[in-house]
Motif scaffolding. Structure first.
Motif, mmCIF file in Angstrom:
data_model
loop_
_atom_site.group_PDB
_atom_site.id
_atom_site.type_symbol
_atom_site.label_atom_id
_atom_site.label_comp_id
_atom_site.label_asym_id
_atom_site.label_seq_id
_atom_site.Cartn_x
_atom_site.Cartn_y
_atom_site.Cartn_z
ATOM 1 N N ASP A 42 -8.752 2.454 -3.740
ATOM 2 C CA ASP A 42 -7.789 1.423 -3.377
ATOM 3 C C ASP A 42 -7.408 1.469 -1.898
ATOM 4 O O ASP A 42 -7.079 2.515 -1.363
ATOM 5 C CB ASP A 42 -6.529 1.572 -4.218
ATOM 6 N N LYS A 63 3.062 8.227 -4.726
ATOM 7 C CA LYS A 63 2.805 7.084 -5.605
ATOM 8 C C LYS A 63 1.379 7.046 -6.143
ATOM 9 O O LYS A 63 1.146 6.573 -7.250
ATOM 10 C CB LYS A 63 3.076 5.775 -4.860
ATOM 11 N N LEU A 64 0.436 7.499 -5.331
ATOM 12 C CA LEU A 64 -0.985 7.438 -5.675
ATOM 13 C C LEU A 64 -1.644 8.759 -5.311
ATOM 14 O O LEU A 64 -1.333 9.337 -4.273
ATOM 15 C CB LEU A 64 -1.688 6.325 -4.890
ATOM 16 N N ARG A 84 -2.464 6.389 -10.456
ATOM 17 C CA ARG A 84 -1.261 5.678 -10.051
ATOM 18 C C ARG A 84 -0.095 6.241 -10.860
ATOM 19 O O ARG A 84 -0.094 6.138 -12.088
ATOM 20 C CB ARG A 84 -1.438 4.183 -10.272
ATOM 21 N N TYR A 89 3.523 0.108 -9.642
ATOM 22 C CA TYR A 89 3.004 0.096 -8.284
ATOM 23 C C TYR A 89 1.668 -0.626 -8.150
ATOM 24 O O TYR A 89 1.348 -1.162 -7.111
ATOM 25 C CB TYR A 89 2.853 1.531 -7.759
ATOM 26 N N ASP A 90 0.892 -0.663 -9.208
ATOM 27 C CA ASP A 90 -0.493 -1.120 -9.125
ATOM 28 C C ASP A 90 -0.639 -2.565 -8.653
ATOM 29 O O ASP A 90 -1.355 -2.843 -7.717
ATOM 30 C CB ASP A 90 -1.191 -0.930 -10.469
ATOM 31 N N ASN A 99 -3.010 2.952 -14.874
ATOM 32 C CA ASN A 99 -2.716 4.262 -14.294
ATOM 33 C C ASN A 99 -3.922 4.862 -13.586
ATOM 34 O O ASN A 99 -3.774 5.588 -12.608
ATOM 35 C CB ASN A 99 -2.251 5.262 -15.361
#
Length: 180
Positions: A42, A63-64, A84, A89-90, A99
């Motif tokens: 990402d 967050k990630l 995730r 958040y995604d 996730n």
């Protein structure tokens, strides 16, 4: 014994990460409608160089969390997976949130790496305290659907994205599944 291990991306792997990115053609299949996005990596598409992306990864670590699926026999990155920490958040639309997102290098597909990588990703999610995770994939991505099911995925439903025009299958997986 596992053929791959998950390790966090770092500067020492910058050239290998760039080589991995270069293997993805623009027409690759994805969940999102953004044609430049590589699942599991990402936001790499937003950066001109890997070093800036690595800094972004560090800045987003609350967050990630990204991992490279690293084949030890020849030190090749065969896949990427992102965890995730929260579904919110995604994406803007929680219905399409996942996730875990993952990809396998096009030259390494069909060798079982996706299944093994997802198994290892579920272990990472468990270490973060998750008992269950949500994963989504396009309904036409046969390989990913099979990978999710092979790892104990329970099909929830198929939803349609109005903006993207894509149909997406949603699955729930337990992080403590022992799949062989």
């Amino acid at each position: 014994m596992s053929e791959i291990k998950l390790i966090k991306p770092s500067i020492e792997y910058a050239q290998k990460i760039e080589a991995y990115r270069a293997e993805f053609p623009a027409e690759r299949e994805r969940v999102t409608y953004d044609p430049s996005r590589i699942p599991g990596m990402d936001y790499l598409e937003k950066y001109d160089n890997v070093l800036d992306w690595l800094q972004f990864c560090e800045n987003m670590s609350d967050k990630l969390t990204w991992y490279m699926a690293f084949r030890e026999s020849d030190s090749k990155i065969v896949g990427f997976i992102v965890f995730r920490h929260k579904l919110e958040y995604d994406d803007d639309d929680i219905e399409f949130a996942s996730n875990l997102g993952y990809s396998v290098c096009p030259s390494e597909r069909g060798k079982g790496y996706a299944k093994e990588q997802l198994q290892l990703g579920l272990q990472k999610a468990k270490a973060f305290g998750f008992d269950n995770v949500r994963i989504v994939c396009r309904d036409t991505n046969i390989g990913s659907n099979k990978t999710i099911l092979a790892n104990g995925g329970v099909y929830i439903d198929t939803i349609h994205g109005e903006e993207s025009g894509l149909n997406v299958n949603r699955y729930d997986l337990q992080t403590d599944m022992n799949i062989n």
